[in-house]
Write a protein that holds these residues in place. Structure first.
Motif, PDB file in Angstrom:
ATOM      1  N   SER A  15       4.921  -5.587   1.225  1.00  0.00           N
ATOM      2  CA  SER A  15       4.170  -4.349   1.421  1.00  0.00           C
ATOM      3  C   SER A  15       2.760  -4.524   0.881  1.00  0.00           C
ATOM      4  O   SER A  15       2.576  -4.996  -0.245  1.00  0.00           O
ATOM      5  N   GLU A  16       1.766  -4.145   1.701  1.00  0.00           N
ATOM      6  CA  GLU A  16       0.357  -4.313   1.335  1.00  0.00           C
ATOM      7  C   GLU A  16      -0.404  -3.015   1.587  1.00  0.00           C
ATOM      8  O   GLU A  16      -0.098  -2.262   2.513  1.00  0.00           O
ATOM      9  N   ALA A  17      -1.438  -2.784   0.779  1.00  0.00           N
ATOM     10  CA  ALA A  17      -2.273  -1.599   0.969  1.00  0.00           C
ATOM     11  C   ALA A  17      -3.100  -1.685   2.242  1.00  0.00           C
ATOM     12  O   ALA A  17      -3.487  -0.661   2.803  1.00  0.00           O
ATOM     13  N   GLY A  18      -3.374  -2.904   2.727  1.00  0.00           N
ATOM     14  CA  GLY A  18      -4.230  -3.084   3.891  1.00  0.00           C
ATOM     15  C   GLY A  18      -5.671  -3.293   3.474  1.00  0.00           C
ATOM     16  O   GLY A  18      -5.987  -3.433   2.293  1.00  0.00           O
ATOM     17  N   ARG A  19      -6.567  -3.279   4.450  1.00  0.00           N
ATOM     18  CA  ARG A  19      -7.974  -3.598   4.191  1.00  0.00           C
ATOM     19  C   ARG A  19      -8.864  -2.362   4.087  1.00  0.00           C
ATOM     20  O   ARG A  19     -10.062  -2.492   3.812  1.00  0.00           O
ATOM     21  N   VAL A  20      -8.304  -1.176   4.302  1.00  0.00           N
ATOM     22  CA  VAL A  20      -9.112   0.043   4.315  1.00  0.00           C
ATOM     23  C   VAL A  20      -8.732   0.982   3.173  1.00  0.00           C
ATOM     24  O   VAL A  20      -9.603   1.516   2.476  1.00  0.00           O
ATOM     25  N   ARG A  21      -7.450   1.174   2.951  1.00  0.00           N
ATOM     26  CA  ARG A  21      -6.981   2.142   1.961  1.00  0.00           C
ATOM     27  C   ARG A  21      -6.917   1.522   0.565  1.00  0.00           C
ATOM     28  O   ARG A  21      -6.553   0.353   0.410  1.00  0.00           O
ATOM     29  N   ASP A  22      -7.241   2.341  -0.435  1.00  0.00           N
ATOM     30  CA  ASP A  22      -7.218   1.870  -1.823  1.00  0.00           C
ATOM     31  C   ASP A  22      -5.816   1.891  -2.420  1.00  0.00           C
ATOM     32  O   ASP A  22      -5.496   1.088  -3.297  1.00  0.00           O
ATOM     33  N   ILE A  23      -4.989   2.822  -1.964  1.00  0.00           N
ATOM     34  CA  ILE A  23      -3.652   3.015  -2.530  1.00  0.00           C
ATOM     35  C   ILE A  23      -2.603   2.692  -1.474  1.00  0.00           C
ATOM     36  O   ILE A  23      -2.746   3.073  -0.302  1.00  0.00           O
ATOM     37  N   ASN A  24      -1.553   1.985  -1.873  1.00  0.00           N
ATOM     38  CA  ASN A  24      -0.432   1.715  -0.975  1.00  0.00           C
ATOM     39  C   ASN A  24       0.568   2.858  -1.089  1.00  0.00           C
ATOM     40  O   ASN A  24       1.246   3.004  -2.102  1.00  0.00           O
ATOM     41  N   GLU A  25       0.635   3.689  -0.050  1.00  0.00           N
ATOM     42  CA  GLU A  25       1.562   4.814  -0.028  1.00  0.00           C
ATOM     43  C   GLU A  25       2.900   4.450   0.611  1.00  0.00           C
ATOM     44  O   GLU A  25       3.749   5.322   0.786  1.00  0.00           O
ATOM     45  N   ASP A  26       3.073   3.169   0.964  1.00  0.00           N
ATOM     46  CA  ASP A  26       4.370   2.683   1.446  1.00  0.00           C
ATOM     47  C   ASP A  26       5.240   2.264   0.259  1.00  0.00           C
ATOM     48  O   ASP A  26       4.739   1.884  -0.798  1.00  0.00           O
ATOM     49  N   ALA A  27       6.543   2.302   0.472  1.00  0.00           N
ATOM     50  CA  ALA A  27       7.507   1.748  -0.485  1.00  0.00           C
ATOM     51  C   ALA A  27       8.684   1.219   0.315  1.00  0.00           C
ATOM     52  O   ALA A  27       8.929   1.654   1.446  1.00  0.00           O
ATOM     53  N   CYS A  28       9.418   0.254  -0.257  1.00  0.00           N
ATOM     54  CA  CYS A  28      10.534  -0.321   0.496  1.00  0.00           C
ATOM     55  C   CYS A  28      11.684  -0.710  -0.419  1.00  0.00           C
ATOM     56  O   CYS A  28      11.517  -0.869  -1.627  1.00  0.00           O
ATOM     57  N   LEU A  29      12.846  -0.853   0.195  1.00  0.00           N
ATOM     58  CA  LEU A  29      14.079  -1.257  -0.476  1.00  0.00           C
ATOM     59  C   LEU A  29      14.630  -2.479   0.244  1.00  0.00           C
ATOM     60  O   LEU A  29      14.826  -2.441   1.465  1.00  0.00           O
ATOM     61  N   ASP A  30      14.883  -3.546  -0.501  1.00  0.00           N
ATOM     62  CA  ASP A  30      15.357  -4.803   0.085  1.00  0.00           C
ATOM     63  C   ASP A  30      16.513  -5.308  -0.765  1.00  0.00           C
ATOM     64  O   ASP A  30      16.306  -5.967  -1.779  1.00  0.00           O
ATOM     65  N   GLU A  31      17.741  -4.968  -0.384  1.00  0.00           N
ATOM     66  CA  GLU A  31      18.929  -5.330  -1.150  1.00  0.00           C
ATOM     67  C   GLU A  31      19.987  -5.958  -0.241  1.00  0.00           C
ATOM     68  O   GLU A  31      20.987  -5.320   0.117  1.00  0.00           O
ATOM     69  N   PRO A  32      19.800  -7.206   0.152  1.00  0.00           N
ATOM     70  CA  PRO A  32      20.764  -7.837   1.059  1.00  0.00           C
ATOM     71  C   PRO A  32      22.166  -7.949   0.465  1.00  0.00           C
ATOM     72  O   PRO A  32      23.153  -7.866   1.197  1.00  0.00           O
ATOM     73  N   ALA A  33      22.266  -8.138  -0.850  1.00  0.00           N
ATOM     74  CA  ALA A  33      23.584  -8.269  -1.477  1.00  0.00           C
ATOM     75  C   ALA A  33      24.386  -6.978  -1.374  1.00  0.00           C
ATOM     76  O   ALA A  33      25.621  -7.004  -1.378  1.00  0.00           O
ATOM     77  N   ARG A  34      23.705  -5.853  -1.269  1.00  0.00           N
ATOM     78  CA  ARG A  34      24.376  -4.557  -1.149  1.00  0.00           C
ATOM     79  C   ARG A  34      24.324  -4.028   0.279  1.00  0.00           C
ATOM     80  O   ARG A  34      24.828  -2.933   0.551  1.00  0.00           O
TER      81      ARG A  34
END
Length: 260
Positions: A15-34
């Motif tokens: 997840s990246e803020a990108g080249r324009v926005r100062d704040i990253n308003e994305d969030a993610c969950l990555d739990e392959p074991a579950r």
């Protein structure tokens, strides 16, 4: 009881803020074991979108280990998202703002199946046998116009109102979620992403990245997708999760019956 998965799951998230926005308003969950993955995109232009997306993802992270029934897993996730909706409505009232919201897309694995549910325009794609299919349908003004035939696919892609969504966690008192299930096949690749990725890349470009030569490398492909979106301008926050399903029995059959 934890859901017994027939498949081996591998995944990678970025997840990246990108080249324009100062704040990253994305969030993610990555739990392959579950067997659980999710992307949340805080509503751009609204108050504290980063708080909204983190609240949604942290709630999903706290879900109990999956039961042995996909219907139960989806029901648990639905309850959690309804709770997050109420929390965001309460927080908006406390801050005296109209809304604090986030899109969400969730993928859950159990036995030979995946279930998924979503609100907003974050997406899940499936790559199977060299073909790309979008499993979710955007809850957006532009998608409604496209679905009714008022816009072509190309017109929808470049429409100035593509950022206007019609559903989100925290947007209204009553949250409506869509959900579906799919039977998994050996070698299936899922892509979960925010619109910061899907707005920058065409389906053909996404497919080209997901159809990789062996061995399949989730991290490399995730990086390739995000880097391409950044190279196109990175006008929004960008999040991608690449998930690979491997059937051990199919692999065993290959070993037992080698080709000449």
């Amino acid at each position: 009881m934890m859901c017994a998965s027939h498949f081996r799951w591998m995944s990678s998230a970025r997840s990246e803020a990108g080249r324009v926005r100062d704040i990253n308003e994305d969030a993610c969950l990555d739990e392959p074991a579950r067997g659980r993955w999710a992307v949340a995109d805080g509503m751009g232009g609204h108050a504290v979108g980063d708080v909204a997306s983190r609240l949604v993802i942290e709630g999903l992270r706290q879900l109990p280990d999956a039961a042995n029934r996909m219907t139960g897993n989806l029901a648990q996730a639905r309850v959690q998202l309804l709770s997050a909706n109420q929390q965001l409505r309460d927080e908006a009232a406390r801050r005296q703002v109209q809304r604090i919201g986030s899109t969400v897309v969730v993928l859950l694995a159990c036995d030979r199946f995946c279930g998924y549910l979503w609100a907003g325009d974050s997406r899940i794609y499936l790559c199977r046998n060299g073909q790309l299919r979008q499993l979710t349908r955007d809850h957006s003004h532009v998608e409604a116009l496209r679905a009714s035939g008022q816009l072509t696919d190309e017109e929808a892609r470049h429409h100035p109102a593509h950022h206007i969504i019609t559903r989100a966690i925290g947007a209204t008192d009553q949250l409506v979620l869509d959900e579906d299930t799919i039977e998994v096949a050996d070698g299936d690749v899922f892509l979960l992403c925010s619109d910061g990725l899907s707005n920058e890349l065409t389906d053909a470009e996404i497919l080209a990245a997901l159809v990789a030569t062996s061995p399949f490398d989730c991290r490399r492909i995730t990086d390739e997708l995000v880097d391409m979106a950044l190279a196109r301008g990175g006008r929004d926050n960008i999040t991608a999760i690449v998930v690979l399903a491997e059937d051990p029995l199919a692999a065993d059959k290959t070993l037992l019956n080698p080709t000449s």
